[in-house]
Structures are given as structure tokens and as C-alpha cells.
Design a protein around this motif. Structure first.
Motif, PDB file in Angstrom:
ATOM      1  N   GLU A 125       0.187   1.442  14.022  1.00  4.88           N
ATOM      2  CA  GLU A 125       0.187   2.730  13.336  1.00  4.88           C
ATOM      3  C   GLU A 125       1.321   3.627  13.836  1.00  4.88           C
ATOM      4  O   GLU A 125       1.762   3.530  14.977  1.00  4.88           O
ATOM      5  CB  GLU A 125      -1.166   3.437  13.527  1.00  4.88           C
ATOM      6  CG  GLU A 125      -2.299   2.783  12.757  1.00  4.88           C
ATOM      7  CD  GLU A 125      -2.124   2.852  11.242  1.00  4.88           C
ATOM      8  OE1 GLU A 125      -1.404   3.742  10.747  1.00  4.88           O
ATOM      9  OE2 GLU A 125      -2.728   2.012  10.550  1.00  4.88           O
ATOM     10  N   ASP A 126       1.730   4.500  12.944  1.00  3.33           N
ATOM     11  CA  ASP A 126       2.801   5.445  13.230  1.00  3.33           C
ATOM     12  C   ASP A 126       2.458   6.287  14.460  1.00  3.33           C
ATOM     13  O   ASP A 126       1.340   6.762  14.590  1.00  3.33           O
ATOM     14  CB  ASP A 126       2.956   6.346  11.989  1.00  3.33           C
ATOM     15  CG  ASP A 126       4.192   7.222  12.064  1.00  3.33           C
ATOM     16  OD1 ASP A 126       5.002   7.029  12.981  1.00  3.33           O
ATOM     17  OD2 ASP A 126       4.326   8.078  11.185  1.00  3.33           O
TER      18      ASP A 126
ATOM     19  N   ASP B  29       0.847  -1.193   0.000  1.00  4.35           N
ATOM     20  CA  ASP B  29       0.000   0.000   0.000  1.00  4.35           C
ATOM     21  C   ASP B  29       0.889   1.252   0.000  1.00  4.35           C
ATOM     22  O   ASP B  29       2.105   1.160  -0.148  1.00  4.35           O
ATOM     23  CB  ASP B  29      -0.984  -0.022   1.173  1.00  4.35           C
ATOM     24  CG  ASP B  29      -0.308   0.162   2.527  1.00  4.35           C
ATOM     25  OD1 ASP B  29       0.926   0.329   2.565  1.00  4.35           O
ATOM     26  OD2 ASP B  29      -1.014   0.131   3.549  1.00  4.35           O
ATOM     27  N   ARG B  30       0.261   2.425   0.172  1.00  2.39           N
ATOM     28  CA  ARG B  30       1.018   3.673   0.092  1.00  2.39           C
ATOM     29  C   ARG B  30       2.083   3.779   1.171  1.00  2.39           C
ATOM     30  O   ARG B  30       3.045   4.505   1.023  1.00  2.39           O
ATOM     31  CB  ARG B  30       0.070   4.869   0.219  1.00  2.39           C
ATOM     32  CG  ARG B  30      -0.813   5.061  -0.979  1.00  2.39           C
ATOM     33  CD  ARG B  30      -1.593   6.347  -0.865  1.00  2.39           C
ATOM     34  NE  ARG B  30      -2.545   6.458  -1.959  1.00  2.39           N
ATOM     35  CZ  ARG B  30      -3.743   5.883  -1.955  1.00  2.39           C
ATOM     36  NH1 ARG B  30      -4.147   5.168  -0.919  1.00  2.39           N
ATOM     37  NH2 ARG B  30      -4.549   6.031  -2.984  1.00  2.39           N
ATOM     38  N   GLN B  31       1.872   3.097   2.300  1.00  2.79           N
ATOM     39  CA  GLN B  31       2.848   3.177   3.382  1.00  2.79           C
ATOM     40  C   GLN B  31       3.769   1.954   3.379  1.00  2.79           C
ATOM     41  O   GLN B  31       4.386   1.645   4.390  1.00  2.79           O
ATOM     42  CB  GLN B  31       2.116   3.322   4.724  1.00  2.79           C
ATOM     43  CG  GLN B  31       1.238   4.565   4.737  1.00  2.79           C
ATOM     44  CD  GLN B  31       0.697   4.887   6.109  1.00  2.79           C
ATOM     45  OE1 GLN B  31       1.140   4.347   7.108  1.00  2.79           O
ATOM     46  NE2 GLN B  31      -0.258   5.789   6.176  1.00  2.79           N
TER      47      GLN B  31
ATOM     48  N   ARG C  31      -8.940  -1.961   8.010  1.00  2.00           N
ATOM     49  CA  ARG C  31      -8.781  -1.613   9.421  1.00  2.00           C
ATOM     50  C   ARG C  31      -9.330  -2.718  10.312  1.00  2.00           C
ATOM     51  O   ARG C  31     -10.178  -3.504   9.885  1.00  2.00           O
ATOM     52  CB  ARG C  31      -9.537  -0.307   9.711  1.00  2.00           C
ATOM     53  CG  ARG C  31      -9.002   0.870   8.941  1.00  2.00           C
ATOM     54  CD  ARG C  31      -9.949   2.031   8.990  1.00  2.00           C
ATOM     55  NE  ARG C  31     -11.209   1.707   8.315  1.00  2.00           N
ATOM     56  CZ  ARG C  31     -12.262   2.497   8.268  1.00  2.00           C
ATOM     57  NH1 ARG C  31     -12.225   3.660   8.867  1.00  2.00           N
ATOM     58  NH2 ARG C  31     -13.343   2.149   7.633  1.00  2.00           N
TER      59      ARG C  31
ATOM     60  N   TYR D  64      -4.704  -0.127  10.634  1.00  2.00           N
ATOM     61  CA  TYR D  64      -4.650  -1.131   9.576  1.00  2.00           C
ATOM     62  C   TYR D  64      -3.842  -2.323  10.070  1.00  2.00           C
ATOM     63  O   TYR D  64      -2.642  -2.202  10.317  1.00  2.00           O
ATOM     64  CB  TYR D  64      -4.021  -0.545   8.316  1.00  2.00           C
ATOM     65  CG  TYR D  64      -4.957   0.393   7.602  1.00  2.00           C
ATOM     66  CD1 TYR D  64      -5.758  -0.071   6.567  1.00  2.00           C
ATOM     67  CD2 TYR D  64      -5.062   1.724   7.967  1.00  2.00           C
ATOM     68  CE1 TYR D  64      -6.635   0.769   5.910  1.00  2.00           C
ATOM     69  CE2 TYR D  64      -5.943   2.579   7.318  1.00  2.00           C
ATOM     70  CZ  TYR D  64      -6.725   2.090   6.291  1.00  2.00           C
ATOM     71  OH  TYR D  64      -7.603   2.926   5.659  1.00  2.00           O
TER      72      TYR D  64
END
Lengths: 363, 240
Positions: A300-301, A219-221, A231, A273
């Protein structure tokens, strides 16, 4: 001239595993990665023909919870992963060798399989004081990490430490710990966040890499889509209670006993996520929400710096003020509302005086 | 493009007649958009607040209720109307009259514009005795409309779209259009928090907007509130 490497299949058969069991293992692995039935044959083919991929597993600033999770994988069993699928040439926590012997393994693999090994990083490097806050084998970890990454084929960032920074990078981050993609720029990186990541997710990512020789779809991350595209909230078994408006309001209330939604207790499921609500933990036994506790959002960050784990509205720090959106926004709106009332009052007085003056002039 | 009409009361034979000039400022589609948009903002703010801080829990079977589901549906439906309305508003800025374009730009390099802003600030600080009159927004209102409304509307559409895309999933059109913007926030919790902050900025905008519209209708001798109903701006002391 490197000696011919054993294939996965050679190793598996040498261990006395039947072909029938091998095929079952391939189907199970394909199923656990959410791949179609035809992929079982592709996995089998890959394992029969491809040499075992050497993996170097390094530990920076971390708590080893990723390793603890990894060794509990049930599908596939971690025994199969380590003994059959990959050639785990270096992992200072799990390997039998220690000290100079262990470091010799690292050097040997780097030299022998230059550009063909996987680097798995658990934990992260601190940059402050030239990396002196994490020393492995007498050298700053950040230096070793850069050197070993330079010859790797691809890099796996295990857990939230390597992916985002996690607790050691939480404010004020005195050691200046950074995720590994702030140090490694020229290699494909796959992030497998979570504190720790789910065991089956870890082994499946490794299986995918060794089977297909490439990173899974990200994905984007840079997280594998197959485990991080939804999620916790999207697949939560308590989701029906969320939609109904049935919430736990306090610990041990009737709603908590009924197993209602933990949203009001600060559950971060709607913003996290991960595959907890589908794959679950400990061989699919449970996951935090199932045992009655809200999700902390550990995959998550920056999840440590979002105020209390038990608040739904988390704090932000604009201009050094700390508060939730409702506190900051509510006070600002009240302030502006007050100013408007005051302004209206002054306007009215001014206007009244002006019309008095006008009346006097007319008289 | 402005149509002008002299409306005087002289024909009525009163001794205190003042010639009042009115200018057609806001065309019908723009006025319709304004009020639909205003309704959307109220609905979005109330439902959005309730999504972040849900009403008290209800007991019984989950299948008997759909409270959050309904609140979220109303929020998303209003958001679609708000977003599509915004696109329609951009279209009208292109084909409509010059006043329809005002909220989409700031004449940053115009010295007289900033002079006008300074004058308006003086007017609101009770330092200036006489207001200036403008056919469209006054320079300060122009600035506020651009930053507090237009920029915030785009921000809310982008953040809200990105949050909606989290539900529709990777690869959905919402994800392709808004997902990249959501990814800029890192942890989706930040995205939710800033969307919530955006709501408060718009609430503050609404407070100021409504107050100033009513105040200037009275104080600066030009119509404001009725202008957004009829489209006509009337200058109560005659000429501009």
C-alpha cells in the motif's frame, strides 16, 4: 524492415519441449491467473501465432527485491518466462552483457521495436537535483526512463517503489523520489505493488500482457484486479479468529501459540490489497501472517509513514501534531468537555448573581 | 407554514401570569428522525470504537464465539439506519417546513446572518446580556449544525460506505456508490483513520449539542429540549 520474429511456440519447440508439455504449461498458466478452462486454448493459440514481445527491464532507486522475487517464480517457472515467453532484451541485473554492450541492447531494442516493447520498471526516479541521486550508464535515471517509456507499448510498475515510492519516498524524502506515474503520463501503466510483489503475480501479469496483448482489468489504483481486488484480511486463514474476537495480545502469549488473529499486534491485513493470503510465497509455502507476524501493508501507498508497524491505530499528522485518531480525538473531546463544564459553571454563577440582583431590586 | 398558538395562563387568575407564545417548529417525522439518529450515533460510536480497539481476547474454539462479528453486524446495521435516515431527512428537507431545511445550507452572503453569528458568539462569551430568540436554530447553532453535523454525517457515510465496500468487493453497489471516494485516500489505512477521526468530531459535536440545548433551554428563555419532543418552541418571556 524488421526481420520476422520467432513466435513463443517456435522458441519453446526449439528448446526441445514437447507439445504435450507446452499444453500443460498453458493450462497451468490459465489456472494461475484465475481464468476459465477455455483460456488454456487461447493462450496456446496466442503463443503459436504471436511474436515474442521484447521486454526492457529498468532499475531505478530500489533494492532489487522485485528481481529476487521474480526469479523464484514457480508457476510459471521464471526460466519459462524469460527463455520462452518474453524476450528479455535488457535487464542490467540479470543480463550477461555489461557496460556499453548492455546499453547497446537497450538502444537496439528501442529502435527496432519502437512502440512494440514492454517497459518494466523496478524502482523509481528521484527528481531532486535534476535526478542526480540515481545515475545509470552516466545519465540521470529519470531522463533514460522518460526516453525509453516514450517508445514503449505499455509500462509495468514493479513493486511498491515504482508504484507508490516506497522507502526512498518516505518522509522527508530527501531525493524527492516519485512513483513512475509522476513521470510517465501518456502510456498505459499497470502497477504491481508489494515489497516485493509475489513472484507468481509478477509472472502472471507478464503472461497476461504477452498472451492477450493488452493490460489486465485494473482497479481504481491501476492494479490488476485478479490479484489486488481483495484484502489480505478477506482471505486470511486466521479470519475466523478475528470474527470470533480471538486476538494475540502480546508476543508468545497463549493466543499467539494458538494462531489467533494478529489484528491487535498491528496487522495491516484489513487495509492491504494483495494476494498473499491466497497465492502465498515461496511456491505457496507461507506468508507473513502464517508465520505469526502481522502484515506490514507493504503493497500500500505510504506504508512506511504510518507510524509503528505494530499499532493498529496509525499516526496522522494534522497541523504538525503527531498522534493516533484516539489520542488526538480523545484529547480534543476531553478539552471540549472541560470547556463545557467550565462554561456551565460560569453560566450558573452569572445566573445566580443576576437573580440575586433581581431579588435585591424587588426588595 | 408555522402554526402559532397563544397560550396564556391568564385564565387561571394568577397575579404573575405571563403570556407565553409557542410556535410549531419541528414536525413529527423530523423529531422521530432526530431520536432514531441520536440512538444510531451512540451505537455507531461505541461499536466503531470497539472495532478499532477490540475487547479482550477470548480463548477456546473460534466456532464458539462471534464477538467481532456481532459488533461489526451491529455497526453495519446502525450504519444502514443512519444512512437511510439521512436520505429520509433530505426528503423531509424538501417536503417539510422551512425549519427542516436549516441544517442543509449556510446563508453565506447574508450580512444580517453573520451579524447574528457575532451576537451569539458574544452571548456565549458572556459579553451580551440578553439572548436573541429564534424560531429555528440561532445563527451560530445553524453554522455548527451544518459543519459539525451535516457535513460530518456525509463524510461518515461516504468513508464508512467505502470501508463497507472493501468487504462487499469490487463491482458491488456499495463499491460503485462509495468506492471512488475511498480511492481518494490512497492507502485504505488513511480511510480507516479519517473515519475514526470523524467519530471523535461527532463525539465533540454531541457534547456541545447536548450542553447548549440544555443551557439555552434555561438561559435564553425559550424551550429547546422539549421542542425536539413535542415540536413546539415556547418563548418563556412572551413575544419573540
Amino acid at each position: 524492415m524488421p526481420e520476422p520474429q520467432e513466435t513463443f511456440y517456435d522458441v519453446i519447440r526449439r528448446q526441445g519441449i514437447t507439445r504435450r508439455s507446452f499444453m500443460k504449461f498453458c493450462s497451468l498458466t490459465a489456472a494461475s491467473m484465475g481464468l476459465g478452462p477455455t483460456f488454456a486454448a487461447r493462450i496456446a493459440h496466442a503463443m503459436e501465432t504471436k511474436p515474442r514481445i521484447p521486454v526492457l527491464w529498468m532499475h531505478g532507486l530500489e533494492c532489487t527485491c522485485c528481481s529476487e522475487s521474480f526469479i523464484r517464480s514457480a508457476h510459471p517457472l521464471v526460466k519459462d518466462v524469460i527463455l520462452s515467453m518474453i524476450s528479455l532484451d535488457y535487464d542490467d541485473t540479470l543480463m550477461a552483457a555489461a557496460g556499453h554492450q548492455a546499453e547497446a541492447c537497450l538502444e537496439e531494442t528501442r529502435r527496432k521495436y519502437k512502440g512494440h516493447y514492454l517497459l518494466a520498471v523496478e524502482g523509481n526516479p528521484p527528481l531532486n537535483e535534476d535526478g542526480m541521486y540515481c545515475i545509470t550508464a552516466g545519465k540521470p535515471f529519470v531522463n533514460t526512463l522518460r526516453e525509453v517509456a516514450a517508445d514503449a507499448q505499455a509500462v509495468i510498475a514493479w513493486g511498491t517503489c515504482a508504484s507508490w515510492g516506497c522507502v526512498q519516498a518516505a518522509r522527508p524524502n530527501p531525493t524527492q523520489a516519485v512513483p513512475i506515474d509522476k513521470v510517465i503520463f501518456d502510456k498505459p501503466i499497470v502497477k504491481v505493488p508489494g515489497c516485493p510483489p509475489i513472484a507468481e503475480v509478477m509472472t502472471a501479469v507478464i503472461t497476461y500482457l504477452v498472451t492477450f496483448g493488452e493490460l489486465p482489468a485494473l482497479d481504481r489504483q491501476r492494479r490488476p484486479k485478479m490479484f489486488y481486488s481483495q484484502r489480505i484480511h478477506d482471505k486470511c486463514y486466521r479470519r475466523a479468529h478475528f470474527d470470533a474476537g480471538q486476538f494475540v495480545e502480546s508476543w508468545d502469549d497463549e493466543a499467539a501459540r494458538e494462531g489467533f488473529c494478529l489484528y491487535k499486534m498491528g496487522c495491516k491485513g484489513p487495509t492491504t490489497y494483495n494476494a498473499c493470503s491466497t497465492v502465498r510465497w515461496n511456491n505457496g509455502v507461507s506468508y507473513p501472517i502464517q508465520s505469526g507476524h502481522p502484515c506490514l501493508g507493504c503493497a500500500e501507498d505510504d506504508f512506511w509513514d504510518k507510524g509503528s508497524f505494530y499499532d493498529r491505530l496509525t499516526t496522522i499528522q494534522p497541523l504538525g501534531i503527531e498522534g493516533t485518531a484516539n489520542e488526538i480525538g480523545g484529547y480534543a473531546a476531553a478539552g471540549v468537555g472541560g470547556a463545557v463544564v467550565a462554561h456551565a459553571a460560569i453560566s450558573a454563577i452569572k445566573r445566580a448573581r443576576k437573580s440575586d440582583d433581581d431579588d435585591r431590586k424587588q426588595d | 407554514m408555522t402554526s402559532q398558538a397563544e397560550t396564556t395562563a391568564e385564565g387561571l387568575g394568577s397575579a404573575h401570569t405571563i403570556p407565553r407564545r409557542s410556535v410549531y417548529v419541528y414536525e413529527a417525522p423530523l423529531r422521530l428522525w432526530h431520536w432514531v439518529n441520536a440512538a444510531c450515533i451512540v451505537v455507531l460510536a461505541v461499536t466503531g470504537y470497539l472495532i478499532a480497539s477490540p475487547p479482550p481476547s477470548v480463548m477456546g474454539q473460534a466456532s464458539d464465539h462471534f464477538i467481532m462479528g456481532d459488533i461489526r453486524f451491529v455497526h453495519f446495521a446502525a450504519a444502514y439506519i443512519f444512512g437511510i435516515g439521512f436520505l429520509g431527512r433530505i426528503y423531509w428537507a424538501i417536503v417539510g417546513n422551512e425549519h427542516a431545511r436549516q441544517i442543509f445550507y449556510v446563508p453565506f452572503w447574508s450580512r444580517s446572518y453573520w451579524g447574528g453569528v457575532a451576537h451569539e458568539i458574544g452571548w456565549y462569551l458572556f459579553l451580551k446580556k440578553k439572548p436573541r430568540v429564534y424560531v429555528g436554530h440561532n445563527p451560530l447553532a445553524h453554522l455548527a449544525m451544518f459543519f459539525l453535523y451535516t457535513v460530518m454525517a456525509v463524510f461518515m457515510i461516504m468513508t464508512g460506505g467505502a470501508m463497507y465496500a472493501e468487504g462487499t468487493g469490487l463491482g458491488s453497489w456499495q463499491d460503485r456508490v462509495f468506492g471512488w471516494f475511498g480511492a481518494l485516500f490512497g492507502n485504505p489505512q488513511n480511510l480507516h483513520t479519517w473515519h475514526h477521526m470523524g467519530m471523535w468530531v461527532i463525539v465533540i459535536f454531541v457534547i456541545i449539542h447536548v450542553y447548549v440545548a440544555i443551557r439555552e433551554d434555561i438561559m435564553s428563555r425559550q424551550s429547546m429540549v422539549s421542542t425536539m419532543i413535542s415540536g413546539e418552541r415556547m418563548f418563556k418571556d412572551g413575544g419573540q
